[in-house]
Design a protein around this motif. Structure first.
Motif, short mmCIF file in Angstrom:
data_model
loop_
_atom_site.label_atom_id
_atom_site.label_comp_id
_atom_site.label_asym_id
_atom_site.label_seq_id
_atom_site.Cartn_x
_atom_site.Cartn_y
_atom_site.Cartn_z
N PRO A 1 0.80 -1.23 0.00
CA PRO A 1 0.00 0.00 0.00
C PRO A 1 0.83 1.27 0.00
N GLN A 2 0.19 2.39 -0.35
CA GLN A 2 0.79 3.69 -0.19
C GLN A 2 0.97 3.96 1.30
N ARG A 3 2.04 4.64 1.64
CA ARG A 3 2.32 4.90 3.05
C ARG A 3 1.21 5.72 3.70
N GLY A 4 0.59 6.64 2.94
CA GLY A 4 -0.44 7.50 3.50
C GLY A 4 -1.71 6.76 3.88
N SER A 5 -1.86 5.51 3.43
CA SER A 5 -3.08 4.74 3.72
C SER A 5 -2.92 3.82 4.93
N VAL A 6 -1.78 3.89 5.61
CA VAL A 6 -1.50 2.99 6.73
C VAL A 6 -1.52 3.76 8.05
N TRP B 1 0.19 4.18 11.11
CA TRP B 1 1.50 3.82 11.62
C TRP B 1 1.55 3.77 13.15
N ASP B 2 0.51 4.22 13.83
CA ASP B 2 0.45 4.14 15.28
C ASP B 2 -0.13 2.81 15.77
N PHE B 3 -0.61 2.00 14.86
CA PHE B 3 -1.22 0.72 15.25
C PHE B 3 -0.15 -0.16 15.91
N ALA C 1 16.47 -8.02 11.49
CA ALA C 1 16.94 -7.44 12.75
C ALA C 1 15.90 -6.55 13.42
N HIS C 2 14.85 -6.17 12.67
CA HIS C 2 13.81 -5.27 13.20
C HIS C 2 12.50 -6.00 13.47
N ARG C 3 12.54 -7.33 13.55
CA ARG C 3 11.30 -8.12 13.62
C ARG C 3 10.38 -7.71 14.78
N ASN C 4 10.95 -7.25 15.89
CA ASN C 4 10.14 -6.90 17.06
C ASN C 4 9.88 -5.41 17.19
N THR C 5 10.22 -4.65 16.15
CA THR C 5 10.03 -3.20 16.17
C THR C 5 8.62 -2.84 15.74
N GLN C 6 7.99 -1.89 16.44
CA GLN C 6 6.67 -1.40 16.04
C GLN C 6 6.81 -0.69 14.70
N ILE C 7 5.86 -0.93 13.81
CA ILE C 7 5.98 -0.49 12.42
C ILE C 7 6.15 1.02 12.28
N GLY C 8 5.53 1.80 13.18
CA GLY C 8 5.62 3.24 13.08
C GLY C 8 6.96 3.82 13.47
N GLN C 9 7.83 3.02 14.07
CA GLN C 9 9.14 3.48 14.49
C GLN C 9 10.19 3.36 13.40
#
Length: 254
Positions: free
Chosen positions: A81-86, A88-90, A131-139
């Motif tokens: 998807p386009q980034r604007g449609s996500v 990111w705080d979820f 290496a980022h598997r446990n990182t929240q997507i918005g970070q």
């Protein structure tokens, strides 16, 4: 022997209210191609992608994926998807986003199994996000976020991948662009590459794609970059507002 048509767009016309976005667009795409959709802002590129995904119902015409109407072809397209449609705080991690691509293959009564986890591990490794598997997507950075959603598309295993945002836009760095395309090129299914469809810009069009779709409401050209990236044709479509065309002819072919 004719090529297998994976995407067939026939006389596609789509409007938003009284404003036409696409007019009588027709073309077909064979399996194994990397396709770039180009055109000026407001040309109907996103509308074309959304129609192929089955998100929009045509006013006239149709889109078929492997012979099935796009609106009924569930699971045939993996969408980045386009980034604007996500949102990111979820509160979802990189690994959880990648696993979402497996949901269509997992019966509702069981949790993801070893095969699903293996697919996620492989996809995250391909896009270099393990290496980022446990990182929240918005970070993550914009480029990293795009890689994660490419991983989700890879785990889905569909024969068609579609990138909704314009390539090399939204803070996606050059290394990420190359990695995403490498993943699209590297995927194998039954001995053949699946088909991948991207909204592109002129700076990537000649370098990366097997074929290009040039649209501005109607279809102006479809074919190899050297055929589509003709200066007279682009000048007509972009109405003389070209800024990055000086070296495209050299990149696009002899």
């Amino acid at each position: 022997m004719s090529e297998e048509k994976v995407i067939e767009v026939r006389n596609l016309t789509v409007s938003y209210g009284l404003k036409p976005a696409l007019l009588d667009v027709s073309f077909s795409v064979a399996r194994g191609n990397l396709i770039g959709v180009i055109g000026p802002n407001g040309a109907g590129k996103s509308t074309l992608i959304k129609s192929i995904l089955g998100f929009l119902k045509p006013d006239i015409g149709e889109v078929r994926l492997d012979g099935v109407p796009a609106g009924k072809a569930k699971g045939k397209v993996a969408y980045v998807p386009q980034r604007g449609s996500v949102d990111w705080d979820f509160p979802v991690t990189v690994e959880e986003v990648a696993m979402m691509g497996r949901y269509g293959r997992i019966p509702f009564w069981r949790d993801p199994g070893a095969k699903d986890q293996e697919a996620v591990e492989k996809a995250l490794d391909m896009v270099r996000m393990s290496a980022h598997r446990n990182t929240q997507i918005g970070q993550l950075s914009g480029g990293q976020q795009q890689r994660v959603f490419m991983a989700r598309a890879l785990t889905q295993g569909s024969q068609i991948s579609a990138l909704g945002g314009a390539f090399r836009h939204h803070g996606v760095d050059a290394a990420t662009n190359e990695r995403i395309l490498d993943c699209a090129l590297a995927r194998e299914s039954r001995g053949q590459r699946p088909l991948s469809l991207f909204i592109a810009d002129l700076s990537t069009a000649a370098e990366y794609f097997d074929k290009l779709v040039l649209v501005k409401q109607r279809l102006y050209a479809y074919g190899p970059p050297e055929y589509v990236l003709r200066e007279d044709l682009l000048s007509e479509v972009y109405e003389g507002r070209l800024k990055a065309f000086s070296n495209l002819r050299e990149k696009g072919g002899d």
